[in-house]
Design an enzyme around this catalytic site. Structure first.
Site, PDB file in Angstrom:
ATOM      1  N   HIS A  23       7.264   4.108  -4.635  1.00 56.58           N
ATOM      2  CA  HIS A  23       6.614   4.288  -3.288  1.00 56.58           C
ATOM      3  C   HIS A  23       6.459   2.961  -2.475  1.00 56.58           C
ATOM      4  O   HIS A  23       5.838   1.935  -2.731  1.00 56.58           O
ATOM      5  CB  HIS A  23       4.998   4.630  -3.719  1.00 56.58           C
ATOM      6  N   HIS A  25       7.943   1.801   1.678  1.00 54.38           N
ATOM      7  CA  HIS A  25       8.258   2.178   3.000  1.00 54.38           C
ATOM      8  C   HIS A  25       9.487   1.372   3.655  1.00 54.38           C
ATOM      9  O   HIS A  25       9.259   0.016   3.701  1.00 54.38           O
ATOM     10  CB  HIS A  25       6.894   2.200   3.861  1.00 54.38           C
ATOM     11  N   ASP A  27      10.308   0.725   6.836  1.00 57.91           N
ATOM     12  CA  ASP A  27       9.739   0.352   7.934  1.00 57.91           C
ATOM     13  C   ASP A  27       8.426  -0.679   7.520  1.00 57.91           C
ATOM     14  O   ASP A  27       7.996  -1.313   8.395  1.00 57.91           O
ATOM     15  CB  ASP A  27       9.402   1.138   8.859  1.00 57.91           C
ATOM     16  N   GLY A 185       1.343   9.523   7.193  1.00 58.82           N
ATOM     17  CA  GLY A 185       0.378   9.208   8.181  1.00 58.82           C
ATOM     18  C   GLY A 185      -0.980   9.599   7.848  1.00 58.82           C
ATOM     19  O   GLY A 185      -1.488   9.590   6.848  1.00 58.82           O
ATOM     20  N   HIS A 212       1.807  11.944   0.480  1.00 54.75           N
ATOM     21  CA  HIS A 212       0.676  11.031   0.695  1.00 54.75           C
ATOM     22  C   HIS A 212      -0.715  11.848   0.598  1.00 54.75           C
ATOM     23  O   HIS A 212      -1.024  12.738   1.213  1.00 54.75           O
ATOM     24  CB  HIS A 212       0.654  10.494   2.112  1.00 54.75           C
ATOM     25  N   GLU A 215      -5.510   8.906  -0.625  1.00 55.30           N
ATOM     26  CA  GLU A 215      -5.423   7.363  -0.225  1.00 55.30           C
ATOM     27  C   GLU A 215      -6.723   7.076   0.485  1.00 55.30           C
ATOM     28  O   GLU A 215      -7.716   6.616   0.103  1.00 55.30           O
ATOM     29  CB  GLU A 215      -4.285   7.141   0.500  1.00 55.30           C
ATOM     30  N   ASP A 304       4.181  -0.475  -1.875  1.00 55.54           N
ATOM     31  CA  ASP A 304       3.796   0.509  -0.257  1.00 55.54           C
ATOM     32  C   ASP A 304       4.398  -0.138   0.747  1.00 55.54           C
ATOM     33  O   ASP A 304       5.643   0.162   1.187  1.00 55.54           O
ATOM     34  CB  ASP A 304       2.376   0.564  -0.236  1.00 55.54           C
TER      35      ASP A 304
END
Length: 381
Positions: A23, A25, A27, A185, A212, A215, A304
């Site tokens: 996991h 990202h 960006d 998101g 996701h 969370e 993350d």
């Protein structure tokens, strides 16, 4: 058990240990210096700081609000400089390099192609640029004497309406660098059930996906991801702790959903530092990963967003070691868990476990035994 079992690993051992990341990202992991340079090249003038060190600090402080929504706002700046083929290629290549330098041997890195179209690229061009960047990063890592394999997860945004389109895109590139699908998101108000057509398509195609869930939102998000959508893994899933009761005497009772998640060996993509920033835990020592490890859930350790959390896989394990006294045995357990849960074929996962991960940890443990033997001999003198 020998005393070796209880000895915490050093920072150097943690860095050199073969780690698996599920996991992360794309960006959320840019080098601050790269952001500054890309902003200059593309004419983006929205950066809050122009010096890399100050910019990196700004990202970390802005992400420390305790709100998932505000945390997600920081991505406006990273996505803004990732709108050309060259930028995507560079960011992906550097991502693979950085992870390899940190001892990661296998990684699944996710990104949302729909967020990189402002410069005129097509969805296909975005995917191809990132895939080529990962391959270049793997090549650079090999040249430096390190090994890493990176697979891409294509992400659809929960608040948008392109999930089926992105799922079809992931399916088209599944044999050329893309290993699965994801939705991401804000959870609240955007349940995964809004994208059932995408998940039904992927299941028909025998393809893999994670969601996701659990969370910032609780058990209903996890239940929907599993029972309505059929997720293979839970992105975070940390709120499964809400279905676990610990009595004053230390006895533990699992609710039906928590029991299901553990019994079915559903992987949890836990991200300790990120969870602190979004308010899912108050401290590393209070993070549910400690209890989930004891209860033998299929827990994994992840980053993350390395930029926003100022972290790395080594940093996450250092924090966990300090908080829970984890050893190299624990690190191996988490790493094998993650490799078992990866979205590549079984024989390839098994080869990574038997040929890379287990030998890597065995070597580190043998180093410790040699050091201990030498120390004991010296003390006897």
């Amino acid at each position: 058990m020998t005393s070796q079992t209880y000895r915490p690993p050093t920072a150097d051992q943690i860095r050199r240990a073969p780690k698996v990341l599920l996991h992360d990202h794309l960006d959320g992991g840019l080098r601050p210096g790269t952001i500054v340079e890309l902003a200059r090249e593309t004419g983006y003038e929205g950066l809050p700081e122009s010096e890399p060190d100050k910019l990196g600090l700004w990202f970390r402080e802005s992400a420390d609000s305790g709100s998932l929504e505000r945390y997600l706002e920081t991505f406006a700046h990273t996505c803004a400089v990732m709108q050309t083929r060259d930028a995507l290629f560079r960011v992906a290549a550097e991502c693979a390099e950085d992870l390899a330098l940190d001892g990661v041997v296998y990684a699944e890195v996710r990104y949302a192609p729909e967020q990189h179209l402002e410069g005129g690229l097509s969805l296909e061009e975005v995917v191809e640029a990132v895939n080529e960047g990962f391959k270049e990063g793997e090549r650079r890592a090999r040249q430096a004497g390190r090994r890493i394999r990176v697979g891409a997860l294509l992400t659809a945004m929960r608040h948008a309406a392109r999930a089926l389109e992105i799922a079809e895109l992931a399916n088209r590139y599944r044999d050329s660098g893309v290993v699965g699908f994801d939705i991401a998101g804000a959870e609240a108000g955007f349940p995964p059930t809004r994208h059932l057509d995408a998940f039904e398509f992927l299941k028909r195609e025998n393809n893999h996906f994670t969601i996701h869930a659990g969370e910032a939102f609780g058990l209903p998000s996890i239940w929907q991801a599993l029972q309505w959508c059929g997720a293979d893994r839970l992105g975070h899933g940390v709120r499964i702790i809400d279905d676990i009761e610990v009595a004053d005497d230390g006895s533990v009772t699992l609710g039906r959903l928590a029991s299901y998640v553990r019994d079915k060996r559903i992987p949890l993509e836990l991200c300790p530092s990120s969870n602190l920033q979004t308010g899912a835990a108050a401290s590393i020592a209070e993070h549910p990963i400690g209890l989930l490890r004891k209860l033998h859930f299929r827990a994994t350790v992840n980053t993350d967003n390395r930029l926003m959390s100022g972290t790395s896989m080594s940093r996450e394990f250092e924090l966990l070691t300090e908080a829970f006294g984890y050893t190299l045995d624990d690190m191996q357990w988490f790493s094998v868990n993650a490799m078992k849960s990866a979205f590549i074929p079984f024989d390839e996962r098994l080869a990574m476990i038997n040929d890379v991960i287990k030998p890597g940890y065995a070597e580190l443990k043998s180093e410790w035994l040699f050091t201990q033997t030498a120390t004991t001999s010296e003390s006897l003198d």
